[in-house]
Design a protein around this motif. Structure first.
Motif, PDB file in Angstrom:
ATOM      1  N   ARG A   1      15.585 -24.599  -7.925  1.00  0.00           N
ATOM      2  CA  ARG A   1      14.535 -23.629  -9.015  1.00  0.00           C
ATOM      3  C   ARG A   1      13.545 -24.324 -10.704  1.00  0.00           C
ATOM      4  O   ARG A   1      14.388 -25.562 -10.751  1.00  0.00           O
ATOM      5  N   GLY A   2      12.588 -23.913 -10.308  1.00  0.00           N
ATOM      6  CA  GLY A   2      11.109 -24.682 -11.027  1.00  0.00           C
ATOM      7  C   GLY A   2      10.571 -25.517  -9.307  1.00  0.00           C
ATOM      8  O   GLY A   2       9.419 -26.060  -9.613  1.00  0.00           O
ATOM      9  N   SER A   3      11.409 -25.739  -8.361  1.00  0.00           N
ATOM     10  CA  SER A   3      10.251 -26.544  -7.730  1.00  0.00           C
ATOM     11  C   SER A   3       9.508 -25.696  -6.847  1.00  0.00           C
ATOM     12  O   SER A   3       9.467 -24.814  -6.565  1.00  0.00           O
ATOM     13  N   ALA A   4       7.992 -26.918  -6.309  1.00  0.00           N
ATOM     14  CA  ALA A   4       6.715 -25.951  -6.022  1.00  0.00           C
ATOM     15  C   ALA A   4       7.084 -24.568  -4.588  1.00  0.00           C
ATOM     16  O   ALA A   4       6.416 -23.792  -4.340  1.00  0.00           O
ATOM     17  N   LYS A   5       7.430 -25.246  -3.654  1.00  0.00           N
ATOM     18  CA  LYS A   5       7.779 -23.940  -2.603  1.00  0.00           C
ATOM     19  C   LYS A   5       9.180 -22.767  -3.199  1.00  0.00           C
ATOM     20  O   LYS A   5       8.182 -21.722  -2.642  1.00  0.00           O
ATOM     21  N   ARG A   6       9.892 -22.928  -3.911  1.00  0.00           N
ATOM     22  CA  ARG A   6      10.599 -21.801  -4.149  1.00  0.00           C
ATOM     23  C   ARG A   6       9.142 -20.830  -4.979  1.00  0.00           C
ATOM     24  O   ARG A   6       9.604 -19.812  -5.335  1.00  0.00           O
ATOM     25  N   LYS A   7       8.577 -21.574  -5.911  1.00  0.00           N
ATOM     26  CA  LYS A   7       7.914 -20.902  -6.765  1.00  0.00           C
ATOM     27  C   LYS A   7       6.397 -20.096  -5.964  1.00  0.00           C
ATOM     28  O   LYS A   7       6.129 -19.270  -5.780  1.00  0.00           O
ATOM     29  N   ALA A   8       6.055 -20.895  -4.799  1.00  0.00           N
ATOM     30  CA  ALA A   8       5.473 -20.043  -4.176  1.00  0.00           C
ATOM     31  C   ALA A   8       5.992 -18.836  -3.141  1.00  0.00           C
ATOM     32  O   ALA A   8       5.095 -17.799  -2.418  1.00  0.00           O
ATOM     33  N   MET A   9       6.801 -19.113  -2.506  1.00  0.00           N
ATOM     34  CA  MET A   9       7.956 -18.715  -1.672  1.00  0.00           C
ATOM     35  C   MET A   9       8.226 -16.947  -3.093  1.00  0.00           C
ATOM     36  O   MET A   9       7.533 -16.166  -2.150  1.00  0.00           O
ATOM     37  N   GLU A  10       8.187 -17.311  -4.125  1.00  0.00           N
ATOM     38  CA  GLU A  10       8.853 -16.007  -5.410  1.00  0.00           C
ATOM     39  C   GLU A  10       7.318 -15.426  -5.734  1.00  0.00           C
ATOM     40  O   GLU A  10       7.032 -14.526  -5.650  1.00  0.00           O
ATOM     41  N   ARG A  11       5.753 -16.327  -5.407  1.00  0.00           N
ATOM     42  CA  ARG A  11       4.843 -15.564  -5.717  1.00  0.00           C
ATOM     43  C   ARG A  11       4.594 -14.469  -4.739  1.00  0.00           C
ATOM     44  O   ARG A  11       4.495 -13.395  -4.593  1.00  0.00           O
ATOM     45  N   LEU A  12       4.469 -15.315  -3.335  1.00  0.00           N
ATOM     46  CA  LEU A  12       4.390 -14.110  -2.059  1.00  0.00           C
ATOM     47  C   LEU A  12       5.412 -13.510  -1.988  1.00  0.00           C
ATOM     48  O   LEU A  12       4.970 -12.079  -1.743  1.00  0.00           O
ATOM     49  N   TYR A  13       6.873 -13.320  -1.951  1.00  0.00           N
ATOM     50  CA  TYR A  13       8.095 -12.380  -1.453  1.00  0.00           C
ATOM     51  C   TYR A  13       8.270 -11.833  -2.937  1.00  0.00           C
ATOM     52  O   TYR A  13       8.718 -10.677  -2.366  1.00  0.00           O
ATOM     53  N   SER A  14       8.211 -11.905  -4.214  1.00  0.00           N
ATOM     54  CA  SER A  14       8.413 -11.143  -4.737  1.00  0.00           C
ATOM     55  C   SER A  14       7.198 -11.030  -5.877  1.00  0.00           C
ATOM     56  O   SER A  14       6.891  -9.249  -6.273  1.00  0.00           O
ATOM     57  N   ALA A  15       6.294 -11.348  -5.842  1.00  0.00           N
ATOM     58  CA  ALA A  15       4.896 -10.782  -7.085  1.00  0.00           C
ATOM     59  C   ALA A  15       4.633 -10.347  -6.510  1.00  0.00           C
ATOM     60  O   ALA A  15       3.309  -9.471  -7.037  1.00  0.00           O
ATOM     61  N   GLN A  16       4.002 -10.799  -5.219  1.00  0.00           N
ATOM     62  CA  GLN A  16       2.989 -10.001  -4.382  1.00  0.00           C
ATOM     63  C   GLN A  16       3.633  -8.810  -3.686  1.00  0.00           C
ATOM     64  O   GLN A  16       3.447  -9.366  -2.008  1.00  0.00           O
ATOM     65  N   SER A  17       4.406  -8.766  -3.739  1.00  0.00           N
ATOM     66  CA  SER A  17       5.028  -7.015  -3.614  1.00  0.00           C
ATOM     67  C   SER A  17       5.242  -6.233  -3.627  1.00  0.00           C
ATOM     68  O   SER A  17       5.074  -5.908  -5.580  1.00  0.00           O
ATOM     69  N   VAL A  18       5.412  -5.037  -3.017  1.00  0.00           N
ATOM     70  CA  VAL A  18       6.025  -3.465  -3.993  1.00  0.00           C
ATOM     71  C   VAL A  18       7.016  -2.774  -2.816  1.00  0.00           C
ATOM     72  O   VAL A  18       6.992  -2.986  -2.257  1.00  0.00           O
ATOM     73  N   GLU A  19       7.869  -2.349  -3.843  1.00  0.00           N
ATOM     74  CA  GLU A  19       8.619  -1.089  -3.510  1.00  0.00           C
ATOM     75  C   GLU A  19       8.441   0.007  -3.306  1.00  0.00           C
ATOM     76  O   GLU A  19       7.725   0.565  -4.563  1.00  0.00           O
ATOM     77  N   VAL A  20       8.241   0.748  -2.445  1.00  0.00           N
ATOM     78  CA  VAL A  20       7.570   1.930  -1.387  1.00  0.00           C
ATOM     79  C   VAL A  20       8.733   2.838  -1.520  1.00  0.00           C
ATOM     80  O   VAL A  20       9.573   2.776  -0.797  1.00  0.00           O
ATOM     81  N   ILE A  21       9.012   4.114  -1.407  1.00  0.00           N
ATOM     82  CA  ILE A  21       9.769   5.417  -0.687  1.00  0.00           C
ATOM     83  C   ILE A  21       9.216   6.221   0.177  1.00  0.00           C
ATOM     84  O   ILE A  21       7.966   6.576  -0.018  1.00  0.00           O
ATOM     85  N   VAL A  22      10.111   5.946   1.133  1.00  0.00           N
ATOM     86  CA  VAL A  22       9.893   6.865   2.347  1.00  0.00           C
ATOM     87  C   VAL A  22       9.702   8.597   1.934  1.00  0.00           C
ATOM     88  O   VAL A  22      11.163   8.632   1.755  1.00  0.00           O
ATOM     89  N   ASP A  23       9.331   9.353   1.623  1.00  0.00           N
ATOM     90  CA  ASP A  23       9.826  10.326   1.304  1.00  0.00           C
ATOM     91  C   ASP A  23       9.910  11.285   2.677  1.00  0.00           C
ATOM     92  O   ASP A  23      10.593  10.982   3.834  1.00  0.00           O
ATOM     93  N   ASP A  24      10.537  12.759   2.563  1.00  0.00           N
ATOM     94  CA  ASP A  24      10.992  13.687   3.503  1.00  0.00           C
ATOM     95  C   ASP A  24      10.079  13.922   4.321  1.00  0.00           C
ATOM     96  O   ASP A  24      10.924  14.087   5.531  1.00  0.00           O
ATOM     97  N   THR A  25       8.773  13.781   4.264  1.00  0.00           N
ATOM     98  CA  THR A  25       8.091  14.199   5.558  1.00  0.00           C
ATOM     99  C   THR A  25       7.721  12.900   6.626  1.00  0.00           C
ATOM    100  O   THR A  25       7.097  12.313   7.596  1.00  0.00           O
ATOM    101  N   GLY A  26       8.721  11.850   5.911  1.00  0.00           N
ATOM    102  CA  GLY A  26       8.298   9.927   6.394  1.00  0.00           C
ATOM    103  C   GLY A  26       7.077   9.217   6.087  1.00  0.00           C
ATOM    104  O   GLY A  26       6.570   8.805   7.350  1.00  0.00           O
ATOM    105  N   ARG A  27       6.107  10.103   4.902  1.00  0.00           N
ATOM    106  CA  ARG A  27       5.254   9.242   4.400  1.00  0.00           C
ATOM    107  C   ARG A  27       5.361   8.066   3.222  1.00  0.00           C
ATOM    108  O   ARG A  27       6.719   8.501   2.714  1.00  0.00           O
ATOM    109  N   ILE A  28       4.780   7.320   2.999  1.00  0.00           N
ATOM    110  CA  ILE A  28       4.888   6.277   2.319  1.00  0.00           C
ATOM    111  C   ILE A  28       3.488   5.910   1.633  1.00  0.00           C
ATOM    112  O   ILE A  28       2.554   6.771   2.466  1.00  0.00           O
TER     113      ILE A  28
END
Length: 163
Positions: free
Chosen positions: A76-103
């Motif tokens: 926790r607090g390491s540079a590698k963990r911070k970098a990975m958290e920024r890439l995969y957590s902060a710079q991401s978004v959850e999206v829903i696939v609708d009933d027609t298969g679109r996002i």
């Protein structure tokens, strides 16, 4: 073991950012969302990343859980963990696939990769990528510069790097 995406295809993106996900990708997304049941929309995580990324990377919920577990192993607090958290957590978004298969691709993500017409969906094992067709074609051409010999049968690389 997570299911794998296969294939590539181009899909029109409308002015609101809606785009159809390839049908075969939808089955993998459903199978790898532990909360999905028939009648509920499946979810995916789109990672848009930093300046070096010119594509979006789509993760199933299970694949992102695996990434989160790996990140949690860094101190926790390491540079590698911070970098990975920024890439995969902060710079991401959850999206829903609708009933027609679109996002819906948010404008921020479309703008980041210059997406304004067609999106190319490209399988990448347990993730998939969304590119502009032109950027994807450029990335394939760049493989030559990275030591990939386009005149060689690629199956020779399956057993390790060739020198």
């Amino acid at each position: 073991m997570a299911r794998r995406f296969r294939g590539e295809s181009d899909h029109k993106v409308d002015t609101k950012g809606r785009v159809s996900i390839p049908a075969s990708f939808r089955r993998v997304i459903e199978a790898c969302d532990p909360d999905w049941t028939d009648g509920l929309p499946p979810r995916i995580i789109l990672v848009y990343g930093g300046a070096t990324r010119d594509y979006l990377e789509g993760f199933t919920i299970e694949a992102m859980d695996e990434v989160d577990d790996k990140i949690a192993k860094f101190p926790r607090g390491s540079a590698k963990r911070k970098a990975m958290e920024r890439l995969y957590s902060a710079q991401s978004v959850e999206v829903i696939v609708d009933d027609t298969g679109r996002i819906v691709l948010p404008a921020k993500l479309r703008d980041k990769i210059g997406l304004n017409g067609m999106a190319r969906f490209v399988s990448s094992g347990d993730t998939f990528e969304i590119w502009t067709p032109e950027a994807y074609d450029d990335s394939i051409a760049a493989l030559d510069d990275d030591g990939f010999d386009p005149d060689l049968d690629p199956s020779v690389y399956l057993d390790g790097d060739m020198e």
